[in-house]
Design a protein around this motif. Structure first.
Motif, PDB file in Angstrom:
ATOM      1  N   MET A 102       0.842  -1.178   0.000  1.00 12.53           N
ATOM      2  CA  MET A 102       0.000   0.000   0.000  1.00 12.53           C
ATOM      3  C   MET A 102       0.885   1.238   0.000  1.00 12.53           C
ATOM      4  N   GLU A 103       0.644   2.139  -0.915  1.00  8.72           N
ATOM      5  CA  GLU A 103       1.453   3.345  -1.022  1.00  8.72           C
ATOM      6  C   GLU A 103       0.936   4.422  -0.079  1.00  8.72           C
ATOM      7  N   GLN A 104       1.881   5.178   0.469  1.00  6.57           N
ATOM      8  CA  GLN A 104       1.502   6.303   1.299  1.00  6.57           C
ATOM      9  C   GLN A 104       1.382   7.536   0.421  1.00  6.57           C
ATOM     10  N   ILE A 132       3.264  11.152   4.032  1.00  5.58           N
ATOM     11  CA  ILE A 132       4.722  11.212   4.191  1.00  5.58           C
ATOM     12  C   ILE A 132       5.121  12.546   4.798  1.00  5.58           C
ATOM     13  N   ASP A 133       4.513  13.622   4.335  1.00 10.15           N
ATOM     14  CA  ASP A 133       4.792  14.945   4.903  1.00 10.15           C
ATOM     15  C   ASP A 133       4.459  14.983   6.394  1.00 10.15           C
ATOM     16  N   LEU A 179       4.452  12.425   8.454  1.00 19.00           N
ATOM     17  CA  LEU A 179       5.458  11.625   9.162  1.00 19.00           C
ATOM     18  C   LEU A 179       6.764  12.400   9.337  1.00 19.00           C
ATOM     19  N   VAL A 180       7.178  13.095   8.287  1.00 13.99           N
ATOM     20  CA  VAL A 180       8.405  13.896   8.358  1.00 13.99           C
ATOM     21  C   VAL A 180       8.242  15.010   9.378  1.00 13.99           C
ATOM     22  N   ARG A 181       7.092  15.672   9.352  1.00 15.50           N
ATOM     23  CA  ARG A 181       6.840  16.756  10.316  1.00 15.50           C
ATOM     24  C   ARG A 181       6.852  16.225  11.748  1.00 15.50           C
ATOM     25  N   GLU A 182       6.246  15.070  11.986  1.00 14.20           N
ATOM     26  CA  GLU A 182       6.225  14.488  13.330  1.00 14.20           C
ATOM     27  C   GLU A 182       7.630  14.104  13.774  1.00 14.20           C
ATOM     28  N   GLU A 183       8.441  13.567  12.880  1.00 10.89           N
ATOM     29  CA  GLU A 183       9.828  13.227  13.214  1.00 10.89           C
ATOM     30  C   GLU A 183      10.606  14.491  13.588  1.00 10.89           C
ATOM     31  N   LYS A 184      10.401  15.558  12.850  1.00 11.81           N
ATOM     32  CA  LYS A 184      11.056  16.830  13.166  1.00 11.81           C
ATOM     33  C   LYS A 184      10.600  17.354  14.523  1.00 11.81           C
TER      34      LYS A 184
END
Length: 85
Positions: free
Chosen positions: A1-3, A8-9, A11-16
């Protein structure tokens, strides 16, 4: 299943955000170990943050953030977590 790109944005924001929290926690602990009172650390952090927001996005953005943070304080978002039995 593709995100999706927005997933993805997010997920990146949450990681930051998590990295920023970790960095802030380390700086906070350093200040405490240097004998600086929590209120002084907090005021310095907030002043720095709002100066950066005003410089990057203008006063209306800083005021909007203040409004959001005030609403979160009033909603109890920053109350200590209480354990329930």
């Amino acid at each position: 299943m593709e995100q999706s790109v927005s997933d993805i944005d997010a997920l990146v924001r949450e990681e930051k955000r998590l990295t920023a929290v970790e960095s802030h926690n380390e700086a906070w602990a350093e200040g405490l170990s240097a004998g600086i009172e929590p209120e002084i650390i907090a005021e310095a952090a907030l002043a720095t943050a709002f100066a950066e927001i005003v410089a990057a996005n203008g006063e209306p953005a800083a005021l909007a953030m203040l409004d959001r943070m005030r609403a979160r304080v009033e909603a109890g978002d920053f109350e200590p977590v209480r354990l329930r039995h």
